[in-house]
Design an enzyme around this catalytic site. Structure first.
Site, PDB file in Angstrom:
ATOM      1  N   LYS A  16       8.922   4.350   1.193  1.00 34.46           N
ATOM      2  CA  LYS A  16       8.028   5.497   1.375  1.00 34.46           C
ATOM      3  C   LYS A  16       8.812   6.714   1.893  1.00 34.46           C
ATOM      4  O   LYS A  16       8.638   7.834   1.418  1.00 34.46           O
ATOM      5  CB  LYS A  16       6.885   5.128   2.342  1.00 34.46           C
ATOM      6  CG  LYS A  16       5.883   4.166   1.703  1.00 34.46           C
ATOM      7  CD  LYS A  16       4.924   3.520   2.694  1.00 34.46           C
ATOM      8  CE  LYS A  16       4.100   2.440   2.011  1.00 34.46           C
ATOM      9  NZ  LYS A  16       3.228   1.680   2.893  1.00 34.46           N
ATOM     10  N   GLN A  18       2.173   1.115   9.153  1.00 30.04           N
ATOM     11  CA  GLN A  18       2.406   0.017   8.211  1.00 30.04           C
ATOM     12  C   GLN A  18       1.738  -1.266   8.711  1.00 30.04           C
ATOM     13  O   GLN A  18       1.939  -1.680   9.851  1.00 30.04           O
ATOM     14  CB  GLN A  18       3.923  -0.205   8.037  1.00 30.04           C
ATOM     15  CG  GLN A  18       4.290  -1.237   7.009  1.00 30.04           C
ATOM     16  CD  GLN A  18       3.923  -0.825   5.577  1.00 30.04           C
ATOM     17  OE1 GLN A  18       4.088   0.318   5.175  1.00 30.04           O
ATOM     18  NE2 GLN A  18       3.380  -1.767   4.823  1.00 30.04           N
ATOM     19  N   ASP A  38      -3.301   7.101   4.130  1.00 31.78           N
ATOM     20  CA  ASP A  38      -3.475   5.761   3.548  1.00 31.78           C
ATOM     21  C   ASP A  38      -4.927   5.567   3.087  1.00 31.78           C
ATOM     22  O   ASP A  38      -5.225   4.632   2.346  1.00 31.78           O
ATOM     23  CB  ASP A  38      -3.133   4.671   4.588  1.00 31.78           C
ATOM     24  CG  ASP A  38      -1.864   3.920   4.223  1.00 31.78           C
ATOM     25  OD1 ASP A  38      -1.462   3.963   3.045  1.00 31.78           O
ATOM     26  OD2 ASP A  38      -1.277   3.283   5.119  1.00 31.78           O
TER      27      ASP A  38
END
Ligand code: NAD
Length: 299
Positions: free
Chosen positions: A55, A99, A122
């Site tokens: 990412k 994460q 997200d």
């Protein structure tokens, strides 16, 4: 038997990244704020480190700023929530992700809900998910968003089709089922959402024009579960040991690709399918975050 069209997440995500890089150049030219994505990584899980590194690298590639916030496995929930508050209040950071999975002693829901909905790239915050359900502009969860963009890029027909989603997780299966039922393209499907308590799964998958497989079991979907001419999107990612590889492992999906592919009109591979699209969606959401902040500050 047919020759399937391979739905390449690499191809689609490269195109998205090129478009985003051009947009960043345009932002620079007009003296605007360069988008900045932060990623929070708790602990040393190998797969999580790989995802987060990918990412951060993708941010660099398109010209975004990026920060990696590494925190020890032993961090308390309170300390992590404080870190999230700092990121919420940091004007240089347009969006950030934490994460998952997190260590067992930390409540993932609490953490997800602590992220400002304005920075929730997200798309896991209840506000983002609620807006998605109501068809309002919002950050879409990155993996389902990526799948939608793949279907769009390959012009895969969806209207009136029967879409079967396997798996009802909050981050993939459930939002995917909502997006496929929306009154727009790609959507307008009749959707069946299946899960661990579903009976006669094979009877259902055999009726699917579009199968989205997010069950988290290696090579679960076999050829006998798929009807001829179906579109199969494989969300699963599994590392399996492979001594012939430099890394010592290779990646496989939730679909037994070699036997399923000849029955399909379209199929996404693993690796090179949904994975790169998830990252591209995160970048798209970060760009959207900058635009949303600009809009909010002009009001
Ligand atoms: P999860 O474990 O949270 O959910 C799995 C779902 O499968 C559950 O809802 C469960 O009810 C369902 N299920 C279990 N057994 C079943 C059965 N026999 N029949 C029908 N349904 C059954 O998984 P997840 O987070 O949605 O992830 C699924 C897979 O996708 C994993 O391999 C994960 O690593 C991968 N993943 C990939 C990406 C990507 O970017 N490519 C992103 C997220 C997840």
């Amino acid at each position: 038997m047919c020759q399937p069209i391979i739905v390449s997440g690499i191809e689609v995500s490269d195109k998205i990244k090129q478009d985003i890089a051009q947009e960043v150049e345009a932002i620079k030219l007009r003296g605007g704020k360069i988008p900045h994505l932060a990623a929070v990584l708790v602990g040393n899980d190998g797969a999580s480190q790989t995802y987060v590194n990918a990412k951060v690298k993708a941010c660099e590639l398109v010209g975004f700023g990026s920060s990696l916030v590494r925190l020890p496995e032993t961090i308390s929930e309170t300390e992590l929530l404080k870190e999230i508050e700092r990121l919420n209040n940091n004007d240089n950071i347009d969006g950030f992700i934490v994460q998952l999975p997190l260590p067992k002693h930390i409540d993932e829901q609490k953490v997800t809900q602590a992220i400002s909905p304005l920075k929730d790239v997200d798309g896991f915050h209840p506000v983002s998910l609620g807006k998605m359900v109501l068809d309002l502009p919002s950050f879409l969860p990155a993996t389902p968003y990526g799948i939608v963009e793949m279907l769009r890029h390959y012009n895969i027909p969806t209207e009136g089709k029967h879409c079967v989603v396997i798996g009802r997780s909050h981050i993939v299966g459930s939002p995917m089922s909502i997006l496929m039922a929306r009154n727009s393209y790609p959507g307008n499907c009749t959707v069946t959402l299946t899960h661990s308590r579903t009976k006669n799964l094979k009877e259902i998958t055999l009726q699917a024009d579009i199968l989205i497989v997010a069950i988290g079991k290696p090579e679960f979907l076999t050829a006998d579960m798929v009807k001829d001419g179906a579109t199969v999107i494989d969300v699963g990612i599994h590392r399996i040991e492979d001594a012939t590889k430099k890394s010592g492992y290779r990646l496989i999906g939730d679909v037994k690709f070699d036997e399923v592919a000849p029955k399909c009109a379209f199929i996404s591979p693993v690796p090179g399918g949904v994975g790169p699209m998830t990252i591209a969606s995160l970048l798209k959401n970060t760009l959207l975050a900058v635009e949303t902040h600009d809009y909010a500050s002009q009001k």
